[in-house]
Design a protein around this motif. Structure first.
Motif, PDB file in Angstrom:
ATOM      1  N   ASN A  87       2.699   5.336   3.297  1.00 40.88           N
ATOM      2  CA  ASN A  87       1.713   6.184   3.959  1.00 40.88           C
ATOM      3  C   ASN A  87       0.564   5.392   4.583  1.00 40.88           C
ATOM      4  O   ASN A  87      -0.397   5.984   5.063  1.00 40.88           O
ATOM      5  N   TYR A  88       0.659   4.074   4.553  1.00 37.74           N
ATOM      6  CA  TYR A  88      -0.413   3.235   5.097  1.00 37.74           C
ATOM      7  C   TYR A  88       0.119   2.316   6.182  1.00 37.74           C
ATOM      8  O   TYR A  88       1.290   1.919   6.177  1.00 37.74           O
TER       9      TYR A  88
ATOM     10  N   ARG B  16      -2.855  13.874   4.482  1.00 38.45           N
ATOM     11  CA  ARG B  16      -2.183  14.689   3.477  1.00 38.45           C
ATOM     12  C   ARG B  16      -2.070  16.114   4.029  1.00 38.45           C
ATOM     13  O   ARG B  16      -2.787  16.494   4.950  1.00 38.45           O
TER      14      ARG B  16
ATOM     15  N   ARG C 288      -4.151   5.616   7.270  1.00 40.65           N
ATOM     16  CA  ARG C 288      -3.447   6.344   6.226  1.00 40.65           C
ATOM     17  C   ARG C 288      -2.981   7.664   6.807  1.00 40.65           C
ATOM     18  O   ARG C 288      -3.697   8.317   7.573  1.00 40.65           O
ATOM     19  N   LYS C 289      -1.740   8.061   6.441  1.00 43.00           N
ATOM     20  CA  LYS C 289      -1.230   9.347   6.917  1.00 43.00           C
ATOM     21  C   LYS C 289      -2.026  10.473   6.282  1.00 43.00           C
ATOM     22  O   LYS C 289      -2.397  10.409   5.109  1.00 43.00           O
TER      23      LYS C 289
ATOM     24  N   GLU D 248      -9.070   4.586   6.607  1.00 41.98           N
ATOM     25  CA  GLU D 248      -9.490   4.455   5.215  1.00 41.98           C
ATOM     26  C   GLU D 248      -9.890   3.005   4.977  1.00 41.98           C
ATOM     27  O   GLU D 248      -9.219   2.088   5.444  1.00 41.98           O
TER      28      GLU D 248
ATOM     29  N   TRP E  22      -2.960  10.580  11.382  1.00 39.90           N
ATOM     30  CA  TRP E  22      -3.544   9.419  10.712  1.00 39.90           C
ATOM     31  C   TRP E  22      -5.065   9.534  10.600  1.00 39.90           C
ATOM     32  O   TRP E  22      -5.714  10.121  11.450  1.00 39.90           O
TER      33      TRP E  22
ATOM     34  N   ARG F  91       1.399  -1.661   5.975  1.00 43.09           N
ATOM     35  CA  ARG F  91       1.866  -1.348   4.619  1.00 43.09           C
ATOM     36  C   ARG F  91       1.573  -2.495   3.657  1.00 43.09           C
ATOM     37  O   ARG F  91       1.212  -2.268   2.515  1.00 43.09           O
TER      38      ARG F  91
ATOM     39  N   LEU G  81       0.815  -1.210   0.000  1.00 46.83           N
ATOM     40  CA  LEU G  81       0.000   0.000   0.000  1.00 46.83           C
ATOM     41  C   LEU G  81       0.850   1.262   0.000  1.00 46.83           C
ATOM     42  O   LEU G  81       0.334   2.348  -0.256  1.00 46.83           O
TER      43      LEU G  81
END
Length: 157
Positions: free
Chosen positions: A85-86, A122, A119-120, A144, A141, A89, A82
């Protein structure tokens, strides 16, 4: 007399080696009924085994009934990355490798499972109220949901 009573009398007659216990006509009719049942069971077994022998020349699907293997769809297990950022991962997923199943009447299609991952955030992303996350993690975080193929199913899709 009922069949059960005849069976009991016949069994007693055999155990004590005394055919006089059971009435001769009833014993004979019971023996004939047992023979018919055995012959019927043997005929049924032969029909079943005719399509299930290991060195058969008839394909499985020509046996006239579905076998469990007719419904199988082949699949490969793969790890999906992924990205950094997940979290997690890497997730495991199943990819369908066969397109048709059950004599090409049905199709193989992936069965999905909704997996919730982190997910981090944005840079300019609006903050959502994530009550399940601890305060330290809420700033960086978000949850998602990702649809992950977990199996390959035979059906109409």
């Amino acid at each position: 007399m009922q069949v059960f009573e005849l069976s009991v009398l016949a069994a007693i007659a055999v155990l004590f080696n005394n055919p006089a216990i059971a009435k001769p006509t009833e014993l004979q009719s019971h023996q004939n009924e047992i023979k018919r049942t055995i012959q019927s069971n043997l005929a049924t077994s032969r029909l079943y085994l005719q399509g299930h022998t290991s060195n058969r020349t008839v394909p499985e699907s020509d046996a006239g009934y579905p076998l469990p293997t007719d419904w199988h769809c082949l699949s490969l297990t793969r790890w999906r990355d992924l990205g950094e950022n997940y979290y997690p991962r890497f997730i495991k997923q199943e990819l369908c490798t066969s397109r048709q199943c059950y004599n090409d009447f049905y199709t193989c299609f992936p069965q999905y499972y909704p997996l919730t991952v982190l997910r981090k955030r944005r840079d300019n992303e609006e903050s959502r109220e994530e009550t399940a996350l601890p305060l330290q993690l809420r700033e960086m975080w978000v949850f998602e949901v990702i649809e992950v193929p977990v199996a390959c199913m035979c059906g109409t899709g």
